[in-house]
Enzyme design. Structure first.
Site, short mmCIF file in Angstrom:
data_model
loop_
_atom_site.label_atom_id
_atom_site.label_comp_id
_atom_site.label_asym_id
_atom_site.label_seq_id
_atom_site.Cartn_x
_atom_site.Cartn_y
_atom_site.Cartn_z
N GLY A 16 -10.41 13.23 -26.23
CA GLY A 16 -9.84 13.05 -27.57
C GLY A 16 -8.38 12.65 -27.61
CG ASN A 18 -7.49 6.42 -27.32
OD1 ASN A 18 -6.55 5.66 -27.54
ND2 ASN A 18 -8.09 6.49 -26.14
CE LYS A 69 -29.35 5.02 -28.86
NZ LYS A 69 -28.15 5.84 -28.74
CG LEU A 97 -23.13 4.61 -32.41
CD1 LEU A 97 -21.82 4.08 -32.98
CD2 LEU A 97 -23.54 5.91 -33.09
CG ASN A 111 -15.19 1.29 -29.08
OD1 ASN A 111 -14.98 2.50 -28.97
ND2 ASN A 111 -15.54 0.53 -28.05
CG HIS A 113 -13.74 -1.58 -23.64
ND1 HIS A 113 -14.78 -0.77 -23.20
CD2 HIS A 113 -13.53 -2.48 -22.67
CE1 HIS A 113 -15.17 -1.20 -22.02
NE2 HIS A 113 -14.43 -2.23 -21.66
CD GLU A 178 -7.41 3.44 -23.73
OE1 GLU A 178 -8.09 4.11 -24.53
OE2 GLU A 178 -7.67 3.41 -22.52
#
Ligand code: GRF
Length: 235
Positions: A16, A18, A69, A97, A111, A113, A178
């Site tokens: 966590g 970010n 899922k 997802l 997102n 990366h 980031e």
């Protein structure tokens, strides 16, 4: 009068850091996004305690508690509705997802990366970057589309790969970038300066003189790069 802040929910699976960077940025009332909740698929995610200690509501939605899922993602979607989410920010969410979920949130979900996409999609980006011998590495914030790590890019930050780097030193340098990049990208998105337009990111509302500086090189590299060394090893 300022526009209402965009209600943002962060999805995590682990550490966590970010997420914490986003929460800290949004602690400024002038930041255009408000972090209204954190959802984790992992009950023991370290980030849950960090979010709670900063006064952000948390919710665990574990895969094991759902029959499929699809059912898991439906539960996440329902929690997002309860939070009144307008933006979803994936921050180390380690589960793919479903297409249904992604399509529902497409254009509203981003997102981060740990590589300069489209290079090094997937896991173990730093190890593969070192193996490949690239001299410039970094991180990317992008819109989420059904294909993994594939959506239109919002912002990137580059860092050098130094000749004595190993995975810990390289990943620490990228992670620092980031933590600066993600709040910048969320801010641009929440204030409407970037949006997903088909397969691309559309930019608007930038002053001519600052756009490149702000979007392409938000200075974590500038802070640390030894340009001479980089030049010596990058003919
Ligand atoms: C980060 O490197 C992020 O880019 C990737 O997963 C890692 C999560 O780290 N998607 P943290 O949980 O934000 O500390």
């Amino acid at each position: 009068m300022n526009a209402p802040r965009k209600r943002t929910v962060i999805l995590i699976s682990g550490r966590g850091s970010n997420m914490a960077a986003l929460i800290d940025a949004a602690a400024d009332p002038a930041f255009p996004a408000e972090i209204v909740g954190v959802i984790s698929d992992q009950p023991n995610a370290l980030g849950l305690g960090i979010a709670a200690s900063r006064g952000v509501a948390t919710k665990v939605i574990a895969r094991a508690d759902h029959a499929s899922k699809d059912a898991h993602d439906v539960a996440i979607d329902a929690a997002l509705a309860t939070f009144g989410a307008e933006i979803v920010a994936l921050a180390g969410y380690m589960r793919l997802l479903t297409t249904e979920f992604v399509e529902k949130w497409q254009g509203r979900m981003i997102n981060i990366h740990p590589a300069l996409l489209p290079s090094f999609k997937g896991l173990d980006t730093h190890g593969r970057a070192l193996d490949a011998g690239i001299r410039v590495h970094g991180c990317t914030v992008h819109f989420v589309t059904p294909a993994m790590d594939d959506g239109p890019i919002i912002a990137q930050a580059a860092v050098p790969v130094l000749i004595d780097d190993d995975e810990p030193t390289l990943s620490a340098r990228v992670l620092k970038a980031e933590h600066r990049l993600y709040p910048l990208a969320l801010r641009l998105f929440a204030e409407g300066k970037v949006r997903m337009d088909g397969n691309r990111t559309a930019f608007s509302g930038f002053a001519e003189t600052t756009s490149h500086d702000t979007v392409a090189a938000p200075s974590p590299a500038r802070e640390e790069v030894d340009l001479e060394q980089l030049a010596r090893i990058t003919p």
